[in-house]
Design a protein around this motif. Structure first.
Motif, PDB file in Angstrom:
ATOM      1  N   ALA A   1       0.825  -1.204   0.000  1.00  0.00           N
ATOM      2  CA  ALA A   1       0.000   0.000   0.000  1.00  0.00           C
ATOM      3  C   ALA A   1       0.865   1.262   0.000  1.00  0.00           C
ATOM      4  N   SER A   2       1.943   1.259   0.791  1.00  0.00           N
ATOM      5  CA  SER A   2       2.800   2.436   0.898  1.00  0.00           C
ATOM      6  C   SER A   2       3.589   2.694  -0.378  1.00  0.00           C
ATOM      7  N   THR A   3       4.141   1.626  -0.968  1.00  0.00           N
ATOM      8  CA  THR A   3       4.945   1.810  -2.181  1.00  0.00           C
ATOM      9  C   THR A   3       4.070   2.259  -3.339  1.00  0.00           C
ATOM     10  N   ALA A   4       2.799   1.794  -3.364  1.00  0.00           N
ATOM     11  CA  ALA A   4       1.874   2.258  -4.397  1.00  0.00           C
ATOM     12  C   ALA A   4       1.504   3.719  -4.175  1.00  0.00           C
TER      13      ALA A   4
ATOM     14  N   PHE B   1      19.530   2.282  -9.896  1.00  0.00           N
ATOM     15  CA  PHE B   1      18.368   1.663 -10.551  1.00  0.00           C
ATOM     16  C   PHE B   1      17.374   2.741 -10.976  1.00  0.00           C
ATOM     17  N   GLU B   2      17.085   3.665 -10.071  1.00  0.00           N
ATOM     18  CA  GLU B   2      16.126   4.717 -10.405  1.00  0.00           C
ATOM     19  C   GLU B   2      16.681   5.672 -11.453  1.00  0.00           C
ATOM     20  N   SER B   3      17.986   5.886 -11.456  1.00  0.00           N
ATOM     21  CA  SER B   3      18.590   6.751 -12.473  1.00  0.00           C
ATOM     22  C   SER B   3      18.503   6.129 -13.861  1.00  0.00           C
TER      23      SER B   3
ATOM     24  N   ARG C   1      12.297  -0.286  -4.929  1.00  0.00           N
ATOM     25  CA  ARG C   1      12.168  -0.436  -3.479  1.00  0.00           C
ATOM     26  C   ARG C   1      12.051  -1.906  -3.083  1.00  0.00           C
ATOM     27  N   LEU C   2      11.432  -2.705  -3.930  1.00  0.00           N
ATOM     28  CA  LEU C   2      11.376  -4.146  -3.670  1.00  0.00           C
ATOM     29  C   LEU C   2      12.775  -4.757  -3.751  1.00  0.00           C
ATOM     30  N   VAL C   3      13.568  -4.323  -4.713  1.00  0.00           N
ATOM     31  CA  VAL C   3      14.940  -4.839  -4.834  1.00  0.00           C
ATOM     32  C   VAL C   3      15.745  -4.532  -3.575  1.00  0.00           C
TER      33      VAL C   3
ATOM     34  N   TRP D   1       7.965   4.851   5.512  1.00  0.00           N
ATOM     35  CA  TRP D   1       8.786   5.987   5.929  1.00  0.00           C
ATOM     36  C   TRP D   1       9.063   6.901   4.736  1.00  0.00           C
ATOM     37  N   LEU D   2       9.372   6.319   3.605  1.00  0.00           N
ATOM     38  CA  LEU D   2       9.651   7.120   2.408  1.00  0.00           C
ATOM     39  C   LEU D   2       8.408   7.878   1.946  1.00  0.00           C
ATOM     40  N   GLU D   3       7.232   7.263   2.136  1.00  0.00           N
ATOM     41  CA  GLU D   3       5.985   7.927   1.766  1.00  0.00           C
ATOM     42  C   GLU D   3       5.804   9.214   2.563  1.00  0.00           C
ATOM     43  N   HIS D   4       6.153   9.166   3.845  1.00  0.00           N
ATOM     44  CA  HIS D   4       6.012  10.344   4.695  1.00  0.00           C
ATOM     45  C   HIS D   4       7.114  11.380   4.442  1.00  0.00           C
TER      46      HIS D   4
END
Length: 389
Positions: free
Chosen positions: A86-89, A222-224, A237-239, A260-263
């Motif tokens: 839920a948070s990562t989505a 990865f994100e870059s 984030r799963l990796v 935590w990243l969501e906040h």
């Protein structure tokens, strides 16, 4: 808008020209994409970043130890994975209540909302990723397979799903020109293929870099590269979670980093972009380490709270004269805060009637509440567990 002047002077990458045609209008455009260099074998990190990474790893080890002492640790993994889903989505703009996330486990595919489908796909990808780690290391092939699971049956499923993207993508407002993008990753083709090959080798090469720092750097890279047409943030984030498991510091996926990243979403995005601009990894590693360490501590507190609640509910039920199947179901509610009779039947390995009676007893005692208002295919929730998770 991407700061082309600063990116042109980035010490860890280069700009390359790109061009394309805007779908619908047929207009041609020209712009630039950023190509990150391969990660350094021994990245320069200051003492603060190294200390932050080391402390975070110690907290994860404490979390793993706390979980390993439980008689059935996987019962607690279930709600944590769904909370992470839920948070990562939510970080990507897909929102659903935690109750809706849990309810999705009991729905047929045609009954799922688009949000429930995306989140359930993430749960499936997590479970598959953990399973595959028993046989394979983290690789481009593995993460490509997980991306295919993630977008399956959603509006993001496309011709290049399950493999490296075959088109240019960018991070920025939807349906706006690429020149307004916040960041434009490398173009498709050999540049991307080579970048991901280097990433895979770096992730799997033994290193003296503290593990959480290594995970932070791998996540940035990865994100870059942004290797897929969609789902890059969620897969990245799963990796990070899978790296903790692959390296043996965490045995089950019970760390909820994305909450935590969501906040701290804006700082999360800005910190990665600042690495690209400045070439310094220090603040990013410290930030990511804080996320890991904070959530490991929170995980331990949540385990303690759930175990305390379970003990309290069992004590209350025994005092009320409840025995047998109802107690067996209650023992598992910390992992199944939303449940149906069929699941309870499988749980206690008894008849449907016995499971139905057990659920009814728990409803009578106020432990469970019916939440659908239906007479068939009913779902029941333990609100006290939901408040904790």
């Amino acid at each position: 808008m991407m700061d082309l002047d600063r990116l042109a002077n980035s010490p860890i990458g280069r700009l390359v020209p790109i061009s394309g045609v805007t779908p619908g209008t047929g207009d041609t455009w020209r712009y630039h994409a950023f190509v990150p260099q391969p990660l350094p074998v021994t990245p320069a990190l200051d003492m603060a970043a190294l200390n932050s990474a080391s402390k975070a790893a110690m907290e994860v080890a404490r979390l793993d130890q706390a979980v390993s002492q439980l008689p059935n640790p996987r019962i607690l993994v279930r709600p944590v994975v769904r909370r992470e889903a839920a948070s990562t989505a939510a970080l990507e703009g897909t929102y659903a209540t935690f109750g809706d996330v849990l309810e999705a486990d009991f729905l047929e595919d045609r009954q799922l909302s688009s949000e429930q489908r995306e989140i359930r796909n993430y749960v499936n990808a997590t479970e598959k990723g953990v399973e595959l780690l028993d046989t394979y290391p983290i690789s481009v092939g593995l993460v490509s397979h997980l991306q295919e699971i993630l977008v399956r049956g959603t509006s993001s499923e496309a011709y290049d799903s399950g493999g490296l993207r075959q088109r240019q993508v960018y991070i920025g407002p939807r349906n706006r020109p690429i020149s307004e993008a916040r960041y434009v990753p490398p173009p498709e083709g050999m540049i991307l293929v080579e970048g991901m090959s280097d990433w895979e080798k770096w992730v799997n090469t033994a290193s003296d870099v503290p593990l959480v720092a290594k995970i932070a750097l791998a996540h940035y890279q990865f994100e870059s590269l942004h290797p897929f047409s969609d789902g890059n943030g969620r897969i990245g984030r799963l990796v990070a979670l899978l790296q903790l498991i692959q390296e043996g510091i965490l045995r089950v996926p019970i760390l909820n980093i994305s909450s935590w990243l969501e906040h701290n979403r804006q700082e999360y995005l800005d910190s990665m972009l600042e690495v690209t601009m400045s070439g310094s990894y220090d603040k990013w590693v410290a930030f990511f380490s804080e996320a890991v360490g904070s959530q490991a501590k929170a995980g331990i507190a949540q385990i303690d709270g759930l175990l305390g609640l379970k003990s309290q509910m069992i004590t209350e039920l025994r005092a009320a004269g409840i025995r047998g199947s109802a107690l067996e179901v209650a023992e598992n509610l910390i992992g199944y805060p939303v449940i149906d009779v069929r699941t309870a039947q499988s749980m206690i390995e008894k008849s449907f009637e016995a499971a139905n009676n057990a659920i009814s007893r728990l409803v009578e005692q106020g432990i469970l509440h019916e939440i659908t208002g239906r007479t068939t295919n009913r779902l029941f929730a333990c609100r006290r567990v939901l408040q904790l998770v």
